[in-house]
Design a protein around this motif. Structure first.
Motif, short mmCIF file in Angstrom:
data_model
loop_
_atom_site.label_atom_id
_atom_site.label_comp_id
_atom_site.label_asym_id
_atom_site.label_seq_id
_atom_site.Cartn_x
_atom_site.Cartn_y
_atom_site.Cartn_z
N LEU A 13 -11.24 8.57 4.83
CA LEU A 13 -11.16 9.11 3.48
C LEU A 13 -10.07 8.41 2.68
CD1 LEU A 13 -11.96 11.34 1.41
CD2 LEU A 13 -10.14 12.72 2.44
N PHE A 14 -8.90 8.21 3.30
CA PHE A 14 -7.79 7.57 2.61
C PHE A 14 -8.00 6.07 2.42
CE2 PHE A 14 -5.31 11.27 4.24
CZ PHE A 14 -5.01 11.79 3.00
N ILE A 19 -10.09 -0.70 1.79
CA ILE A 19 -10.12 -1.41 3.06
C ILE A 19 -10.36 -2.92 2.86
CG2 ILE A 19 -12.56 -1.15 3.66
CD1 ILE A 19 -11.39 -0.35 6.50
N ALA A 20 -11.03 -3.30 1.77
CA ALA A 20 -11.26 -4.72 1.53
C ALA A 20 -9.98 -5.43 1.12
CB ALA A 20 -12.31 -4.88 0.44
N GLU A 21 -9.01 -4.69 0.57
CA GLU A 21 -7.77 -5.31 0.10
C GLU A 21 -6.77 -5.56 1.22
OE1 GLU A 21 -5.99 -3.65 -3.35
OE2 GLU A 21 -7.92 -3.07 -4.16
N GLY A 22 -6.74 -4.75 2.25
CA GLY A 22 -5.75 -4.99 3.29
C GLY A 22 -5.95 -4.10 4.49
N LEU A 23 -5.87 -4.71 5.64
CA LEU A 23 -5.97 -4.00 6.91
C LEU A 23 -4.89 -4.58 7.82
CD1 LEU A 23 -7.74 -1.94 8.48
CD2 LEU A 23 -9.06 -3.86 9.30
N ALA A 40 -4.64 0.72 6.34
CA ALA A 40 -5.53 0.13 5.36
C ALA A 40 -5.13 0.66 3.99
CB ALA A 40 -6.99 0.49 5.65
N GLY A 41 -5.13 -0.23 3.00
CA GLY A 41 -4.79 0.22 1.67
C GLY A 41 -4.45 -0.90 0.75
N ASN A 42 -3.77 -0.54 -0.34
CA ASN A 42 -3.36 -1.52 -1.33
C ASN A 42 -1.90 -1.28 -1.68
OD1 ASN A 42 -3.33 0.64 -3.20
ND2 ASN A 42 -5.48 0.31 -3.67
N ASN A 43 -1.45 -1.84 -2.81
CA ASN A 43 -0.03 -1.71 -3.15
C ASN A 43 0.31 -0.38 -3.82
OD1 ASN A 43 -1.33 -2.24 -5.54
ND2 ASN A 43 0.04 -3.90 -6.17
N TRP A 82 2.13 6.60 -0.23
CA TRP A 82 2.07 6.35 -1.66
C TRP A 82 3.25 5.45 -2.01
CZ3 TRP A 82 4.87 9.53 -5.67
CH2 TRP A 82 4.59 9.06 -6.96
N TYR A 83 2.99 4.36 -2.69
CA TYR A 83 4.00 3.40 -3.12
C TYR A 83 4.21 3.59 -4.62
CZ TYR A 83 2.95 1.31 1.39
OH TYR A 83 2.75 1.11 2.73
#
Length: 148
Positions: A13-14, A19-23, A40-43, A82-83
């Motif tokens: 869910l998170f 997932i395409a941006e970073g694993l 998995a996530g982004n900035n 969360w960033y």
């Protein structure tokens, strides 16, 4: 097994949108033992699924007893990060599945006497063995901050 499925679904869910941006897969060592995190996530936001494990056994004896000590650490974490400034600083929240426990078994030696609450007990007639166990809540919420 049901807890692992819930943890995996929460992680998905998170991380589904990013997932395409970073694993990333990372290893760790800490007070919960050895472990790994899958992130998995982004900035801006990411999700982490983690596993920690460590076992330690010790068998010993003294003049008055033989004992076995067993420490078992096992945790599974599902966290969201969360960033807020799109940098390395993060605020994290989630839950830990906790299967940590400590066990102690002691067998008194012949002729030993044990004092418990100021009462003396002869090992030969009153105490055949002593057991102790420490367990923890099976789930624990988590809130923290860090850099990474």
């Amino acid at each position: 097994m049901k807890r692992i499925a819930i943890a995996a679904a929460t992680f998905a869910l998170f991380s589904t949108n990013s997932i395409a941006e970073g694993l990333a897969l990372s290893g760790k060592v800490g007070t919960l033992g050895y472990g790994a995190d899958l992130s998995a996530g982004n900035n801006k936001i990411s999700g982490r699924l983690g596993l920690n494990k460590f076992n330690y056994k010790y068998n010993g004896n003294t003049n008055s007893m033989n004992f076995d000590f067993n420490l078992k650490l096992q945790t599974i974490s599902v966290l969201a990060d969360w960033y807020p400034f799109e940098g390395g600083f993060r605020i994290s929240g989630g839950i830990f599945s906790n299967k940590n426990k400590i066990e102690l078994n002691a067998i008194p030696g012949a002729g030993a006497t044990y004092t418990i609450n100021n009462v003396a007990y002869p090992a030969s007639t009153a105490v055949s063995s002593m057991q102790g166990r420490v367990t923890f809540n099976s789930a624990a919420p988590y809130l923290g901050f860090g850099w990474g």
